[in-house]
Design an enzyme around this catalytic site. Structure first.
Site, PDB file in Angstrom:
ATOM      1  N   GLY A 114       0.650  13.089   7.146  1.00 52.86           N
ATOM      2  CA  GLY A 114       0.071  13.750   8.716  1.00 52.86           C
ATOM      3  C   GLY A 114      -1.276  13.923   8.490  1.00 52.86           C
ATOM      4  CG  HIS A 142      -6.404  -0.499   5.968  1.00 51.71           C
ATOM      5  ND1 HIS A 142      -4.902  -0.642   4.584  1.00 51.71           N
ATOM      6  CD2 HIS A 142      -6.735  -0.636   4.162  1.00 51.71           C
ATOM      7  CE1 HIS A 142      -4.986  -0.962   3.749  1.00 51.71           C
ATOM      8  NE2 HIS A 142      -6.034  -1.007   3.293  1.00 51.71           N
TER       9      HIS A 142
HETATM   10  C1  GAR Z   1      -3.797   7.891   5.066  1.00 51.35           C
HETATM   11  O1  GAR Z   1      -4.841   7.754   3.277  1.00 51.35           O
HETATM   12  C2  GAR Z   1      -4.144   6.382   5.566  1.00 51.35           C
HETATM   13  O2  GAR Z   1      -5.250   6.035   5.806  1.00 51.35           O
HETATM   14  C3  GAR Z   1      -2.776   5.712   4.974  1.00 51.35           C
HETATM   15  O3  GAR Z   1      -2.013   6.540   4.268  1.00 51.35           O
HETATM   16  C4  GAR Z   1      -2.616   7.664   4.332  1.00 51.35           C
HETATM   17  C5  GAR Z   1      -2.087   8.441   5.127  1.00 51.35           C
HETATM   18  O4  GAR Z   1      -2.385   9.840   5.476  1.00 51.35           O
HETATM   19  N1  GAR Z   1      -2.630   4.387   5.684  1.00 51.35           N
HETATM   20  C6  GAR Z   1      -2.412   3.377   4.470  1.00 51.35           C
HETATM   21  O5  GAR Z   1      -1.989   2.675   3.422  1.00 51.35           O
HETATM   22  C7  GAR Z   1      -1.527   2.095   5.886  1.00 51.35           C
HETATM   23  N2  GAR Z   1      -1.989   1.230   5.509  1.00 51.35           N
HETATM   24  P1  GAR Z   1      -2.139  11.225   6.113  1.00 51.35           P
HETATM   25  O6  GAR Z   1      -0.626  10.734   6.564  1.00 51.35           O
HETATM   26  O7  GAR Z   1      -2.245  12.531   5.492  1.00 51.35           O
HETATM   27  O8  GAR Z   1      -2.298  11.032   7.897  1.00 51.35           O
END
Ligand code: GAR
Length: 228
Positions: A24, A122
């Site tokens: 998150g 993304h």
């Molecule tokens: C982030 O890097 C986001 O861009 C990626 O997951 C991570 C979540 O981090 N999303 C994807 O890969 C979706 N295709 P977070 O929970 O710390 O925001």
């Protein structure tokens, strides 16, 4: 006078529903942005498909309503899982759904129900490197520039009109972890920016392209890697 809020209270803005599955940190960037005076959006609900997602703690700390809709409670029944998420979002009055590290693929039913009111972040410069392990794959491909994208969601995975992108140089010394860190820093900048532009009514979807009305500060510089 009707419509005036008492001084000191933040006026309400576009109501966001943030969908998470884990850490998150992008949710935190949105929480921090929404706390700024004058930011034109507020988080109405943080919804996780995992009860132990750390993002739920971040939301609770910021006194934001949370809900858990676990896909495991709907084995083999994606429609019921998505209907439960949809009901929670509508019940909270959500106007824009933000996927922030939400790691389930949404069905065309859900995506179409939230057409142009559902955005995702993304960790690549789409349309390159859809899917997982984007940083490893960018390094392996030898690209000089990598980055992140906020886009409207369409039924096909990691596709849809691009709202904001940020580019990050790939350094000769990078491993996936170091590159991911620099990209994540940019994710935390562009997700609030995309939400702000939408909440200000400056984003128009024209076919499969997004048109942003007005100038967006800081978008004129070119990035050349290696530097000329
Ligand atoms: C982030 O890097 C986001 O861009 C990626 O997951 C991570 C979540 O981090 N999303 C994807 O890969 C979706 N295709 P977070 O929970 O710390 O925001």
């Amino acid at each position: 006078m009707a419509g005036l809020k008492p001084a000191g209270l933040k006026p309400s803005g576009l109501k966001l529903g943030v969908l998470i599955s884990g850490r998150g940190s992008n949710l935190q960037a949105l929480i921090d942005a929404c706390a700024q005076p004058g930011f034109p959006a507020e988080i109405a609900l943080v919804l996780s498909n995992k009860a132990d997602a750390y993002g739920l703690e971040r939301a609770a700390k910021a006194s934001i309503a949370t809900a858990v809709v676990s896909h495991r409670d709907y084995p083999g029944d994606k429609p019921a899982f998505e209907a439960a998420m949809d009901a929670a979002l509508r019940g909270a009055g959500v106007e824009l759904v933000c996927l922030a590290g939400f790691m389930r693929i949404l069905s065309p039913w859900f995506v179409e129900r939230w057409q142009n009111r559902l955005i995702n972040i993304h960790p690549s410069l789409l349309p390159s490197f859809k899917g997982l392990d984007t940083h490893e794959r960018a390094i392996a491909a030898g690209v000089r520039v990598h980055g992140c994208t906020v886009h409207y969601v369409r039924p096909a995975m990691d596709e849809g009109p691009i709202i904001v992108q940020a580019a990050v140089p790939v350094l000769g010394t990078d491993d996936p972890h170091a590159l991911a860190e620099r990209v994540l820093e940019q994710e935390h900048r562009i997700y609030p920016l995309a939400v702000r532009l939408i909440a200000e009514g400056r984003v128009r979807v024209d076919g499969e392209r997004v048109v942003v009305e007005g100038h967006v500060p800081g978008t004129d510089a070119a990035l050349v890697n290696p530097a000329a």
